[in-house]
Design a protein around this motif. Structure first.
Motif, PDB file in Angstrom:
ATOM      1  N   LYS A 124       3.240   4.060  10.046  1.00 37.43           N
ATOM      2  CA  LYS A 124       3.504   3.002   9.190  1.00 37.43           C
ATOM      3  C   LYS A 124       5.018   3.032   8.831  1.00 37.43           C
ATOM      4  O   LYS A 124       5.477   3.957   8.932  1.00 37.43           O
ATOM      5  CB  LYS A 124       2.681   3.346   8.007  1.00 37.43           C
ATOM      6  CG  LYS A 124       1.259   3.590   8.200  1.00 37.43           C
ATOM      7  CD  LYS A 124       0.392   3.631   6.814  1.00 37.43           C
ATOM      8  CE  LYS A 124      -0.899   4.270   6.958  1.00 37.43           C
ATOM      9  NZ  LYS A 124      -1.607   4.753   5.756  1.00 37.43           N
ATOM     10  N   PRO A 125       5.440   1.830   8.250  1.00 38.48           N
ATOM     11  CA  PRO A 125       7.108   1.862   7.956  1.00 38.48           C
ATOM     12  C   PRO A 125       7.345   2.933   7.086  1.00 38.48           C
ATOM     13  O   PRO A 125       8.306   3.349   6.868  1.00 38.48           O
ATOM     14  CB  PRO A 125       7.115   0.291   7.225  1.00 38.48           C
ATOM     15  CG  PRO A 125       6.005  -0.443   8.119  1.00 38.48           C
ATOM     16  CD  PRO A 125       4.774   0.637   8.301  1.00 38.48           C
ATOM     17  N   GLU A 126       6.187   3.308   6.139  1.00 36.93           N
ATOM     18  CA  GLU A 126       6.668   4.180   5.063  1.00 36.93           C
ATOM     19  C   GLU A 126       6.700   5.482   5.507  1.00 36.93           C
ATOM     20  O   GLU A 126       7.079   6.466   4.854  1.00 36.93           O
ATOM     21  CB  GLU A 126       5.746   4.327   4.091  1.00 36.93           C
ATOM     22  CG  GLU A 126       4.186   4.334   4.368  1.00 36.93           C
ATOM     23  CD  GLU A 126       3.609   2.773   4.592  1.00 36.93           C
ATOM     24  OE1 GLU A 126       4.222   1.926   5.053  1.00 36.93           O
ATOM     25  OE2 GLU A 126       2.348   2.634   4.219  1.00 36.93           O
ATOM     26  N   ASP A 127       6.479   5.671   7.045  1.00 36.13           N
ATOM     27  CA  ASP A 127       6.579   7.049   7.583  1.00 36.13           C
ATOM     28  C   ASP A 127       8.092   7.261   8.000  1.00 36.13           C
ATOM     29  O   ASP A 127       8.672   8.279   8.643  1.00 36.13           O
ATOM     30  CB  ASP A 127       5.846   7.242   8.710  1.00 36.13           C
ATOM     31  CG  ASP A 127       4.267   7.267   8.617  1.00 36.13           C
ATOM     32  OD1 ASP A 127       3.363   6.687   8.989  1.00 36.13           O
ATOM     33  OD2 ASP A 127       4.003   8.016   7.408  1.00 36.13           O
ATOM     34  N   THR A 128       9.062   6.015   7.960  1.00 36.98           N
ATOM     35  CA  THR A 128      10.141   6.184   8.272  1.00 36.98           C
ATOM     36  C   THR A 128      11.250   7.160   7.516  1.00 36.98           C
ATOM     37  O   THR A 128      11.065   7.187   6.190  1.00 36.98           O
ATOM     38  CB  THR A 128      11.106   4.658   7.920  1.00 36.98           C
ATOM     39  OG1 THR A 128      10.345   4.007   9.216  1.00 36.98           O
ATOM     40  CG2 THR A 128      12.697   4.811   8.423  1.00 36.98           C
ATOM     41  N   ALA A 129      11.906   8.165   7.947  1.00 31.72           N
ATOM     42  CA  ALA A 129      12.532   9.227   7.716  1.00 31.72           C
ATOM     43  C   ALA A 129      13.090   9.866   8.487  1.00 31.72           C
ATOM     44  O   ALA A 129      12.832   9.908   9.599  1.00 31.72           O
ATOM     45  CB  ALA A 129      11.611  10.097   6.679  1.00 31.72           C
ATOM     46  N   VAL A 130      13.925  11.063   7.904  1.00 33.13           N
ATOM     47  CA  VAL A 130      14.357  12.117   9.138  1.00 33.13           C
ATOM     48  C   VAL A 130      13.403  13.274   8.862  1.00 33.13           C
ATOM     49  O   VAL A 130      13.171  13.625   7.695  1.00 33.13           O
ATOM     50  CB  VAL A 130      15.869  12.450   8.524  1.00 33.13           C
ATOM     51  CG1 VAL A 130      16.136  13.790   9.395  1.00 33.13           C
ATOM     52  CG2 VAL A 130      16.784  11.436   8.683  1.00 33.13           C
ATOM     53  N   TYR A 131      12.963  13.763   9.778  1.00 29.91           N
ATOM     54  CA  TYR A 131      11.866  14.740  10.126  1.00 29.91           C
ATOM     55  C   TYR A 131      12.581  16.037  10.156  1.00 29.91           C
ATOM     56  O   TYR A 131      13.263  16.327  11.159  1.00 29.91           O
ATOM     57  CB  TYR A 131      10.878  14.530  11.012  1.00 29.91           C
ATOM     58  CG  TYR A 131       9.778  13.374  10.460  1.00 29.91           C
ATOM     59  CD1 TYR A 131      10.306  12.019  10.381  1.00 29.91           C
ATOM     60  CD2 TYR A 131       8.485  13.664  10.110  1.00 29.91           C
ATOM     61  CE1 TYR A 131       9.495  11.060   9.900  1.00 29.91           C
ATOM     62  CE2 TYR A 131       7.827  12.868   9.656  1.00 29.91           C
ATOM     63  CZ  TYR A 131       8.151  11.421   9.594  1.00 29.91           C
ATOM     64  OH  TYR A 131       7.471  10.470   9.148  1.00 29.91           O
ATOM     65  N   PHE A 132      12.334  16.952   9.376  1.00 29.07           N
ATOM     66  CA  PHE A 132      13.105  18.371   9.644  1.00 29.07           C
ATOM     67  C   PHE A 132      11.833  19.471   9.968  1.00 29.07           C
ATOM     68  O   PHE A 132      10.847  19.304   9.163  1.00 29.07           O
ATOM     69  CB  PHE A 132      13.677  18.619   8.445  1.00 29.07           C
ATOM     70  CG  PHE A 132      14.966  17.969   8.047  1.00 29.07           C
ATOM     71  CD1 PHE A 132      14.526  16.882   7.152  1.00 29.07           C
ATOM     72  CD2 PHE A 132      16.341  18.207   8.348  1.00 29.07           C
ATOM     73  CE1 PHE A 132      15.573  16.043   6.657  1.00 29.07           C
ATOM     74  CE2 PHE A 132      17.225  17.280   8.169  1.00 29.07           C
ATOM     75  CZ  PHE A 132      16.827  16.209   7.217  1.00 29.07           C
ATOM     76  N   CYS A 133      12.194  20.214  11.080  1.00 30.99           N
ATOM     77  CA  CYS A 133      11.473  21.464  11.389  1.00 30.99           C
ATOM     78  C   CYS A 133      12.059  22.515  10.283  1.00 30.99           C
ATOM     79  O   CYS A 133      13.247  22.672   9.861  1.00 30.99           O
ATOM     80  CB  CYS A 133      11.645  21.792  12.976  1.00 30.99           C
ATOM     81  SG  CYS A 133      10.616  23.276  13.161  1.00 30.99           S
ATOM     82  N   TYR A 134      10.785  23.284  10.063  1.00 35.43           N
ATOM     83  CA  TYR A 134      11.219  24.590   9.225  1.00 35.43           C
ATOM     84  C   TYR A 134      10.430  25.661   9.514  1.00 35.43           C
ATOM     85  O   TYR A 134       9.099  25.459  10.075  1.00 35.43           O
ATOM     86  CB  TYR A 134      11.250  24.042   7.662  1.00 35.43           C
ATOM     87  CG  TYR A 134       9.699  24.501   6.798  1.00 35.43           C
ATOM     88  CD1 TYR A 134       8.640  23.920   7.303  1.00 35.43           C
ATOM     89  CD2 TYR A 134      10.046  25.653   5.864  1.00 35.43           C
ATOM     90  CE1 TYR A 134       7.517  24.360   6.613  1.00 35.43           C
ATOM     91  CE2 TYR A 134       8.668  25.941   5.608  1.00 35.43           C
ATOM     92  CZ  TYR A 134       7.362  25.196   5.718  1.00 35.43           C
ATOM     93  OH  TYR A 134       6.275  25.873   4.881  1.00 35.43           O
TER      94      TYR A 134
END
Length: 119
Positions: free
Chosen positions: A88-98
């Protein structure tokens, strides 16, 4: 020292899928918690999903992604994955592994990978 490198981000249309990968190196135990956070512009970093290996594998998901995203890990390769479906458009983000060390509780982060969901 632990290093985490993400890959697999990109631009996808709503309803599409992406698979993120995180390659770990260094001292990583199978019982360390690994997972994904994300940060959208102007928002705080939020938990997406975590996975912990042990006698059984335990996963945890944010309510906003449950049923659409699946986290998995390959301990022999020190890899963690995030399969993202029905984006979904609201999933737009920078995704970080941790990674959170089971021994010291130290936290380690990758550099992030951009996911953009847009038509």
């Amino acid at each position: 020292q632990v290093q985490l490198v993400e890959s697999g981000g990109g631009l996808v249309q709503p309803g599409g899928s992406l698979r993120l990968s995180c390659a770990g190196s260094g001292s990583i135990s199978s019982i360390d918690t690994m997972g994904w956070y994300r940060q959208a512009p102007g928002k705080q970093r939020e938990l997406v999903a975590t996975v912990t290996s042990g006698p059984t594998t335990t996963t945890n998901y944010a309510s906003s992604v449950k049923g659409r995203f699946t986290i998995s890990r390959d301990n022999t390769k020190k890899m963690v994955y995030l399969q993202m479906n029905s984006l979904k458009p609201e999933d737009t983000a920078v995704y970080f592994c941790y990674l959170r060390s089971a021994w010291s509780s130290d936290l380690y982060w990758g550099q992030g990978t951009q996911v953009t969901v847009s038509s």
